[in-house]
Design a protein around this motif. Structure first.
Motif, PDB file in Angstrom:
ATOM      1  N   VAL A  61      52.251  49.134  36.077  1.00 30.16           N
ATOM      2  CA  VAL A  61      52.324  47.731  36.472  1.00 30.16           C
ATOM      3  C   VAL A  61      51.616  46.889  35.414  1.00 30.16           C
ATOM      4  O   VAL A  61      50.642  47.336  34.800  1.00 30.16           O
ATOM      5  N   SER A  62      52.136  45.692  35.208  1.00 28.24           N
ATOM      6  CA  SER A  62      51.557  44.775  34.239  1.00 28.24           C
ATOM      7  C   SER A  62      51.623  43.368  34.808  1.00 28.24           C
ATOM      8  O   SER A  62      52.642  42.985  35.389  1.00 28.24           O
ATOM      9  N   CYS A  63      50.541  42.612  34.650  1.00 23.20           N
ATOM     10  CA  CYS A  63      50.491  41.227  35.127  1.00 23.20           C
ATOM     11  C   CYS A  63      49.963  40.325  34.023  1.00 23.20           C
ATOM     12  O   CYS A  63      48.997  40.667  33.346  1.00 23.20           O
ATOM     13  N   ASN A  64      50.598  39.194  33.872  1.00 21.82           N
ATOM     14  CA  ASN A  64      50.134  38.153  32.956  1.00 21.82           C
ATOM     15  C   ASN A  64      49.861  36.909  33.782  1.00 21.82           C
ATOM     16  O   ASN A  64      50.772  36.335  34.377  1.00 21.82           O
ATOM     17  N   TYR A  65      48.602  36.536  33.821  1.00 18.64           N
ATOM     18  CA  TYR A  65      48.161  35.423  34.652  1.00 18.64           C
ATOM     19  C   TYR A  65      48.324  34.125  33.873  1.00 18.64           C
ATOM     20  O   TYR A  65      47.788  33.976  32.785  1.00 18.64           O
ATOM     21  N   ARG A  66      49.077  33.190  34.437  1.00 20.25           N
ATOM     22  CA  ARG A  66      49.389  31.934  33.747  1.00 20.25           C
ATOM     23  C   ARG A  66      48.592  30.746  34.290  1.00 20.25           C
ATOM     24  O   ARG A  66      48.022  29.990  33.539  1.00 20.25           O
TER      25      ARG A  66
END
Length: 148
Positions: A61-66
């Motif tokens: 899983v990968s998340c990029n917080y904007r």
């Protein structure tokens, strides 16, 4: 699936930190909630899948917080099944504000279909209804005006 219903949920106080911003770990839970909803909309209820002896573990899983989501906000999650190879699949997600003006997060997750002994399941041969439902939506933009 007649028309995809966007997954919406409200942010609860217990999901936030001292600044009332969603704690980063909760985004992973939101992805799972959205994925379960996506499968349900494909007529692939996870409870029924498990009754067939199939599990769908997370491989990555990968998340990029904007932009932070906060207590009381309603978020909308748009999933996309980007890859499906019979045993493995990858999904991408975009998490927006309720009015779709703010992109809070972009994420992806990888999964596979295994039996209860964690051996790969041959969906095309053994569970063609699951294979066909997944194959049908691989690469499809469920919400055409919001593209990946």
């Amino acid at each position: 699936m007649e028309q995809y219903q966007v997954f919406k949920r409200q942010i609860h106080y217990y999901e936030t930190d001292k600044m009332q911003v969603v704690h980063h770990s909760n985004y992973i839970r939101y992805l799972e909630e959205c994925r379960m909803d996506f499968l349900r909309q494909l007529q692939l209820d996870y409870t029924e899948i498990e009754k067939k002896g199939i599990m769908i573990p997370v491989l990555g899983v990968s998340c990029n917080y904007r932009s932070p989501a906060r207590f009381g906000d309603t978020i909308c999650i748009i999933p996309k099944l980007v890859k499906f190879h019979g045993v493995k699949f990858e999904m991408h997600y975009r998490i927006y504000s309720e009015d779709f003006k703010v992109l809070h997060n972009e994420a992806s997750s990888e999964h596979c279909f295994v039996d209860f002994d964690f051996k790969p399941v041959h969906l095309k041969r053994d569970y063609p209804e699951i294979y066909e439902a997944m194959q049908k939506f691989a690469g499809v933009d469920l919400v055409p005006d919001i593209t990946f």
